[in-house]
Scaffold this motif. Sequence first.
Motif, PDB file in Angstrom:
ATOM      1  N   LEU A 233       0.827  -1.212   0.000  1.00  0.00           N
ATOM      2  CA  LEU A 233       0.000   0.000   0.000  1.00  0.00           C
ATOM      3  C   LEU A 233       0.862   1.262   0.000  1.00  0.00           C
ATOM      4  O   LEU A 233       0.512   2.261  -0.641  1.00  0.00           O
ATOM      5  CB  LEU A 233      -0.930   0.008   1.210  1.00  0.00           C
ATOM      6  CG  LEU A 233      -2.046  -1.036   1.203  1.00  0.00           C
ATOM      7  CD1 LEU A 233      -2.873  -0.933   2.473  1.00  0.00           C
ATOM      8  CD2 LEU A 233      -2.938  -0.871  -0.031  1.00  0.00           C
ATOM      9  N   LEU A 322      -2.399  -2.598  -5.411  1.00  0.00           N
ATOM     10  CA  LEU A 322      -3.605  -2.495  -4.591  1.00  0.00           C
ATOM     11  C   LEU A 322      -4.338  -3.831  -4.545  1.00  0.00           C
ATOM     12  O   LEU A 322      -4.786  -4.255  -3.475  1.00  0.00           O
ATOM     13  CB  LEU A 322      -4.524  -1.406  -5.141  1.00  0.00           C
ATOM     14  CG  LEU A 322      -5.888  -1.253  -4.463  1.00  0.00           C
ATOM     15  CD1 LEU A 322      -5.732  -0.921  -2.978  1.00  0.00           C
ATOM     16  CD2 LEU A 322      -6.725  -0.191  -5.166  1.00  0.00           C
ATOM     17  N   LEU A 326      -5.234  -5.892  -1.193  1.00  0.00           N
ATOM     18  CA  LEU A 326      -6.624  -6.197  -0.834  1.00  0.00           C
ATOM     19  C   LEU A 326      -6.839  -7.691  -0.660  1.00  0.00           C
ATOM     20  O   LEU A 326      -7.586  -8.131   0.228  1.00  0.00           O
ATOM     21  CB  LEU A 326      -7.571  -5.648  -1.901  1.00  0.00           C
ATOM     22  CG  LEU A 326      -7.677  -4.118  -1.977  1.00  0.00           C
ATOM     23  CD1 LEU A 326      -8.529  -3.703  -3.172  1.00  0.00           C
ATOM     24  CD2 LEU A 326      -8.264  -3.539  -0.684  1.00  0.00           C
ATOM     25  N   SER A 327      -6.194  -8.477  -1.500  1.00  0.00           N
ATOM     26  CA  SER A 327      -6.293  -9.932  -1.364  1.00  0.00           C
ATOM     27  C   SER A 327      -5.714 -10.390  -0.026  1.00  0.00           C
ATOM     28  O   SER A 327      -6.293 -11.241   0.660  1.00  0.00           O
ATOM     29  CB  SER A 327      -5.552 -10.615  -2.519  1.00  0.00           C
ATOM     30  OG  SER A 327      -5.565 -12.020  -2.378  1.00  0.00           O
ATOM     31  N   ILE A 329      -5.446  -8.538   2.659  1.00  0.00           N
ATOM     32  CA  ILE A 329      -6.334  -8.044   3.721  1.00  0.00           C
ATOM     33  C   ILE A 329      -7.495  -9.010   3.926  1.00  0.00           C
ATOM     34  O   ILE A 329      -7.898  -9.307   5.053  1.00  0.00           O
ATOM     35  CB  ILE A 329      -6.836  -6.624   3.386  1.00  0.00           C
ATOM     36  CG1 ILE A 329      -5.688  -5.616   3.495  1.00  0.00           C
ATOM     37  CG2 ILE A 329      -7.978  -6.216   4.332  1.00  0.00           C
ATOM     38  CD1 ILE A 329      -6.027  -4.238   2.949  1.00  0.00           C
ATOM     39  N   ASP A 330      -8.051  -9.525   2.828  1.00  0.00           N
ATOM     40  CA  ASP A 330      -9.165 -10.474   2.913  1.00  0.00           C
ATOM     41  C   ASP A 330      -8.793 -11.729   3.699  1.00  0.00           C
ATOM     42  O   ASP A 330      -9.666 -12.381   4.287  1.00  0.00           O
ATOM     43  CB  ASP A 330      -9.631 -10.879   1.513  1.00  0.00           C
ATOM     44  CG  ASP A 330     -10.454  -9.801   0.838  1.00  0.00           C
ATOM     45  OD1 ASP A 330     -10.951  -8.895   1.549  1.00  0.00           O
ATOM     46  OD2 ASP A 330     -10.592  -9.841  -0.400  1.00  0.00           O
ATOM     47  N   ARG A 339     -11.037  -5.647   8.804  1.00  0.00           N
ATOM     48  CA  ARG A 339     -10.640  -5.805   7.399  1.00  0.00           C
ATOM     49  C   ARG A 339     -11.240  -4.708   6.530  1.00  0.00           C
ATOM     50  O   ARG A 339     -10.576  -4.148   5.659  1.00  0.00           O
ATOM     51  CB  ARG A 339     -11.058  -7.187   6.890  1.00  0.00           C
ATOM     52  CG  ARG A 339     -10.158  -8.329   7.352  1.00  0.00           C
ATOM     53  CD  ARG A 339     -10.429  -9.598   6.567  1.00  0.00           C
ATOM     54  NE  ARG A 339     -11.761 -10.123   6.852  1.00  0.00           N
ATOM     55  CZ  ARG A 339     -12.042 -11.015   7.790  1.00  0.00           C
ATOM     56  NH1 ARG A 339     -11.061 -11.497   8.551  1.00  0.00           N
ATOM     57  NH2 ARG A 339     -13.266 -11.441   7.986  1.00  0.00           N
ATOM     58  N   ASP A 340     -12.509  -4.400   6.756  1.00  0.00           N
ATOM     59  CA  ASP A 340     -13.169  -3.354   5.965  1.00  0.00           C
ATOM     60  C   ASP A 340     -12.519  -1.992   6.188  1.00  0.00           C
ATOM     61  O   ASP A 340     -12.381  -1.195   5.245  1.00  0.00           O
ATOM     62  CB  ASP A 340     -14.659  -3.290   6.311  1.00  0.00           C
ATOM     63  CG  ASP A 340     -15.440  -4.478   5.776  1.00  0.00           C
ATOM     64  OD1 ASP A 340     -14.898  -5.227   4.942  1.00  0.00           O
ATOM     65  OD2 ASP A 340     -16.600  -4.661   6.209  1.00  0.00           O
ATOM     66  N   ALA A 343      -9.218  -2.006   4.274  1.00  0.00           N
ATOM     67  CA  ALA A 343      -9.475  -1.964   2.825  1.00  0.00           C
ATOM     68  C   ALA A 343      -9.950  -0.583   2.400  1.00  0.00           C
ATOM     69  O   ALA A 343      -9.576  -0.081   1.321  1.00  0.00           O
ATOM     70  CB  ALA A 343     -10.503  -3.028   2.450  1.00  0.00           C
ATOM     71  N   ALA A 346      -7.021   1.617   2.131  1.00  0.00           N
ATOM     72  CA  ALA A 346      -6.250   1.251   0.943  1.00  0.00           C
ATOM     73  C   ALA A 346      -6.802   1.955  -0.289  1.00  0.00           C
ATOM     74  O   ALA A 346      -6.055   2.512  -1.101  1.00  0.00           O
ATOM     75  CB  ALA A 346      -6.277  -0.263   0.748  1.00  0.00           C
ATOM     76  N   HIS A 347      -8.114   1.942  -0.436  1.00  0.00           N
ATOM     77  CA  HIS A 347      -8.725   2.628  -1.571  1.00  0.00           C
ATOM     78  C   HIS A 347      -8.537   4.141  -1.470  1.00  0.00           C
ATOM     79  O   HIS A 347      -8.277   4.812  -2.481  1.00  0.00           O
ATOM     80  CB  HIS A 347     -10.227   2.295  -1.634  1.00  0.00           C
ATOM     81  CG  HIS A 347     -10.530   0.940  -2.176  1.00  0.00           C
ATOM     82  ND1 HIS A 347     -10.369   0.623  -3.506  1.00  0.00           N
ATOM     83  CD2 HIS A 347     -10.955  -0.204  -1.558  1.00  0.00           C
ATOM     84  CE1 HIS A 347     -10.703  -0.645  -3.703  1.00  0.00           C
ATOM     85  NE2 HIS A 347     -11.071  -1.168  -2.553  1.00  0.00           N
TER      86      HIS A 347
END
Length: 354
Positions: A233, A322, A326-327, A329-330, A339-340, A343, A346-347
């Motif tokens: 990130l 990214l 994200l993968s 993080i999931d 996690r949300d 994420a 990150a966005h």
Amino acid sequence: MSGATGLPEQLTTRLRTVFDDARTRAAGIGPAVVDATDVLADFVLGGGKRVRPRFAEAGRAVAHGARAVVPAADDTDAALVDLGAALELVQACALVHDDIIDASDTRRGNPTVHRVFAARHAGDRWLGDPDRFGESMAILIGDLALAWADDLAAGLPARLAPTWRTMRTEVLAGQLLDIVNEAGRDESLGAAEKVIRFKTAGYTVARPLELGAVLGGADDDLVAALRTIGLDLGAAFQLRDDLLGVYGDPRVTGKPSGDDLVTGKRTVLIAEGFSRSAPGQADELRTLLGTDLDDAGLARARAILTESGAQAAVEARIDSTLASALSAIDSLPTSTEARDRLAGLAHDITHRAA
């Protein structure tokens, strides 16, 4: 965060306390030190995205989400606020010094700290060179910010100290590499990527995430996973910054248009431009970089980077990095909420306009 207010508000309150205390001490030294303190306070409190404290908070949330039981009255709240304030002061040091190194005139739409003091020197008709005076004052003000950051960090739990020490060295070393690459005209992707890792990725995301996770009681495996996510990130954050430094709208970024081209920064975007351009275009780009470009020069440099595919290549790197983060993080063994939150951050940092 527990309590009625969130981290940004608590950070502002804590930083105001830090500056109030510093101003009281400065008053016993002299008006010039009080003035320097006030300028630093205005700089820190007057803007910024608070990226590093937000990632520290996200790291702690991930750590808490991985625990079977988290105490209702979490005793790390005050420490998280102090950690966030310390991170903001390190960031202030980095920005004030970075603006000197880059000879930047503006930051967040306002005159940079060294320009503020240069203007005061000239206005008061003091002895010596105004620019030299402004730079000297800004160097010392940045040093004050770093010293006060360390004062705050000294009160944090001892388990955070190794990461804190590593982070400080990394960001300074990354800045050093950046300067050497620029002066030595190193055009390699590897050199630019190394600067990203140490100057930005670790300091902006990976280490704050790690500090927050350690504060929240994360085990070594979870800390390592967050560090890897943070490096991805942080790289994406800097790649977006590279694009904004060339194509960004100064009304949004708060910095002059094409500032990175004028200063001749050897970013990943520029390295991609050299490697992807035809020989004649690459030579033309070399002659444009690091010069006081007019509108036509800026437009030509941008055109070379766009036509060569460098701009698209950096956008693709951001998307790929990214997606990788994200993968990961999931897959974190934590709560959906944590996690949300991560994420979402990150966005936010990879799709920003400033």
